[in-house]
Enzyme design. Structure first.
Site, PDB file in Angstrom:
ATOM      1  N   HIS A  14       0.837  -1.213   0.000  1.00 43.09           N
ATOM      2  CA  HIS A  14       0.000   0.000   0.000  1.00 43.09           C
ATOM      3  C   HIS A  14       0.866   1.256   0.000  1.00 43.09           C
ATOM      4  CE1 HIS A  14       0.218   1.068   4.378  1.00 43.09           C
ATOM      5  NE2 HIS A  14       0.211  -0.230   4.598  1.00 43.09           N
ATOM      6  N   ASP A  37       6.158   1.029   6.747  1.00 45.62           N
ATOM      7  CA  ASP A  37       4.743   0.726   6.598  1.00 45.62           C
ATOM      8  C   ASP A  37       4.091   1.775   5.711  1.00 45.62           C
ATOM      9  OD1 ASP A  37       2.169  -0.249   6.882  1.00 45.62           O
ATOM     10  OD2 ASP A  37       1.883   0.546   8.901  1.00 45.62           O
ATOM     11  N   GLU A  52      -5.208   1.991   2.673  1.00 41.24           N
ATOM     12  CA  GLU A  52      -5.188   0.766   3.484  1.00 41.24           C
ATOM     13  C   GLU A  52      -5.377   1.078   4.952  1.00 41.24           C
ATOM     14  OE1 GLU A  52      -3.349  -2.271   6.119  1.00 41.24           O
ATOM     15  OE2 GLU A  52      -2.701  -0.200   5.791  1.00 41.24           O
ATOM     16  N   GLU A  53      -4.728   2.151   5.419  1.00 47.22           N
ATOM     17  CA  GLU A  53      -4.692   2.405   6.856  1.00 47.22           C
ATOM     18  C   GLU A  53      -6.057   2.730   7.452  1.00 47.22           C
ATOM     19  OE1 GLU A  53      -2.316   1.540   8.485  1.00 47.22           O
ATOM     20  OE2 GLU A  53      -0.399   1.936   7.514  1.00 47.22           O
ATOM     21  N   ASP A 110       3.394  -6.228   3.704  1.00 46.95           N
ATOM     22  CA  ASP A 110       2.904  -5.141   4.560  1.00 46.95           C
ATOM     23  C   ASP A 110       3.207  -5.406   6.035  1.00 46.95           C
ATOM     24  OD1 ASP A 110       1.692  -2.814   5.428  1.00 46.95           O
ATOM     25  OD2 ASP A 110      -0.335  -3.640   5.389  1.00 46.95           O
ATOM     26  N   HIS A 162       3.421   2.714  13.004  1.00 49.22           N
ATOM     27  CA  HIS A 162       2.478   3.815  13.221  1.00 49.22           C
ATOM     28  C   HIS A 162       3.032   4.866  14.191  1.00 49.22           C
ATOM     29  CE1 HIS A 162      -1.227   1.097  12.041  1.00 49.22           C
ATOM     30  NE2 HIS A 162      -0.300   1.181  11.096  1.00 49.22           N
TER      31      HIS A 162
END
Length: 472
Positions: free
Chosen positions: A290, A302, A336-337, A364, A435
């Site tokens: 992504h 990520d 995606e997130e 991912d 994140h």
């Protein structure tokens, strides 16, 4: 609508489960694929050629170099932002420079949540600023913030056992100890809704991570229907543990939470790159990652690494004039997130063509040293993939992890019966940076990215070129 929301939450939770048993191919149930084993073994020379080209030849270091240029130029790429759209344009231009021109984009509506102001101040039992990151789509507090006493729960069971009158008007803090991501992330994704149903005015969660140097971790959360939406954020392990110690001593903890954000929808794009197959171009082997990220850090890990190893696969095959029987398709998923939005849109748009997807892959969960694949599919499919993985014993990448949940975006298609796999890699420290502001190029290794790139490219080629389709 309710069914769609349930399916979305279920896929998010299932795709984040990390507890599947890891089994080498040799330990799988009895596999007998006959002459296909000899055919697969004959690809050893092709694998060596790809490995040499990437690890010690002209492509050495290129994945890292291109990833670094990309994240340095764009940084974080949150869903719905102009910087995300600019980064998509950049990837299209980069691909065209490699004379790959079978490129399509498909538009879809995506969330655009903007973090504006965030501050938590401990007022009792002492004055202290508390580091935080609001969770995705969190509603705002009033301008003056919310001031309330904190009540701490280590589990949903403890919350459920507590009378609503003891929770009403308070801030709920969840402080479960990290076990696995899949087990613990529910406190982030569902915590606000469950706290609100008991009358809480806000919710906080101990960041979903096994380790911290005072780093809060953001992520998605989902409000429930007919339940008041309350502000929600993640705080550091250190501050959550501090509050727990105060609470266990019987000391009253009072916080003021100020959070301002905005939310709207925008148009974004999935990006599709095809290296057409020479015999069965309608049949697809998909590699993917992504392109969006959270709004903190640079999205290097990520999912910048997954994005670029998937970009590199058709590039390398074209450079080496390796054109398989089936089409190798690269997909850069958007949004995606915020709940696999791009993957759901792709599945809906291409539903009538899903029978042509021979195999789908996704990276991912980091691009550290490759160890093998996490595979979802029938036993026969796993036997074939396990045989292919034997070709990568020289780089210690021959492990096959059996799982019904083999990815995040690709899980949407796996749930329809498509066989697929995600990159299994040495990502023990992945959730240290996940994140957070720490998701930067410092996490990435040029050598490990080369290994992942070579592994990913060679896998895609073999699966796209062997004489049989991967069974369903």
């Amino acid at each position: 609508m309710y069914l769609a929301i349930f399916k979305l939450i279920l896929v998010i939770i299932l795709s984040e489960v990390q507890s599947a048993p890891r089994k080498p191919y040799s330990e799988l149930k009895s596999c007998d694929i006959g002459n296909l084993a000899d055919e697969i073994a004959s690809y050893d020379t092709v694998v060596r050629d790809i490995m040499d080209y990437v690890i010690s030849g002209p492509f050495k270091g290129k994945t890292y170099h291109e990833l670094a240029k990309f994240v340095d130029k764009f940084g974080a790429r949150i869903s719905g932002s102009q910087v995300l759209e600019d980064s998509i344009d950049y990837m299209i231009e980069l691909t065209q420079e490699e004379e790959l021109n079978e490129i399509m984009t498909e538009e879809l509506e995506v969330p655009h949540w903007v973090r504006e102001q965030e501050k938590i101040t401990m007022l009792e039992p002492r004055s202290k600023l508390i580091a935080l990151l609001g969770l995705g789509k969190s509603v705002s507090t009033p301008p003056e913030g919310i001031t309330a006493e904190v009540i701490v729960f280590s589990s949903f069971e403890k919350l459920d056992e507590t009378p609503a009158k003891d929770i009403e008007g308070k801030i709920v803090l969840y402080d479960p100890v990290f076990t696995t991501y899949g087990e613990t992330v529910v406190y982030r994704s569902q915590g606000a809704a469950k706290a609100a149903s008991k009358g809480a005015v806000a919710s906080l969660v101990r960041s979903i991570a096994p380790f911290s140097i005072y780093t809060p971790h953001t992520g998605s959360q989902y409000y429930a229907e007919n339940v008041t939406k309350i502000p929600t954020a993640a705080i550091t392990l250190e501050d959550a543990d501090l509050i727990r110690r105060f609470y266990d001593r019987g000391e009253k903890v009072v916080l003021n939470i100020k959070m301002i954000s905005s939310y709207e929808t925008k148009i974004s794009r999935n990006t599709i790159i095809d290296l057409k197959g020479k015999d069965n171009p309608e049949k697809l082997v998909i590699v993917s990652g992504h392109i969006d990220s959270w709004d903190v850090g640079q999205g290097a890990m990520d999912d910048g690494g997954g994005l670029f190893v998937s970009w590199a696969a058709p590039v390398i095959l074209k450079r080496l004039n390796l054109r398989p029987k089936r089409t190798v398709r690269t997909i850069f998923w958007t949004a995606e997130e915020f709940g696999l939005i791009g993957a759901y849109a792709y599945e809906e748009k291409h539903r009538n063509e899903s029978q042509n997807i021979n195999f789908i892959m996704e990276s991912d969960e980091g691009t550290f040293a490759p160890l093998g694949l996490t595979v979802a599919g029938t036993q026969e499919a796993r036997c074939i993939i396990g045989e292919i993985l034997k070709l990568f014993e020289s780089i210690n990448a021959s492990t096959l992890v059996e799982s019904g949940n083999a990815g995040s975006d690709i899980q949407v298609l796996i749930n329809t019966g498509v066989p697929g796999a995600s990159l299994h890699n040495a990502n023990e420290k992945y959730f240290w940076y996940h994140h957070t502001e720490g998701d930067t190029m410092n996490v990435e290794s040029p050598e490990e990215l080369d290994l992942c790139t070579a592994f990913w490219t060679a896998l895609a080629y073999i699966i796209a070129d062997i004489s049989v389709d991967i069974p369903r």
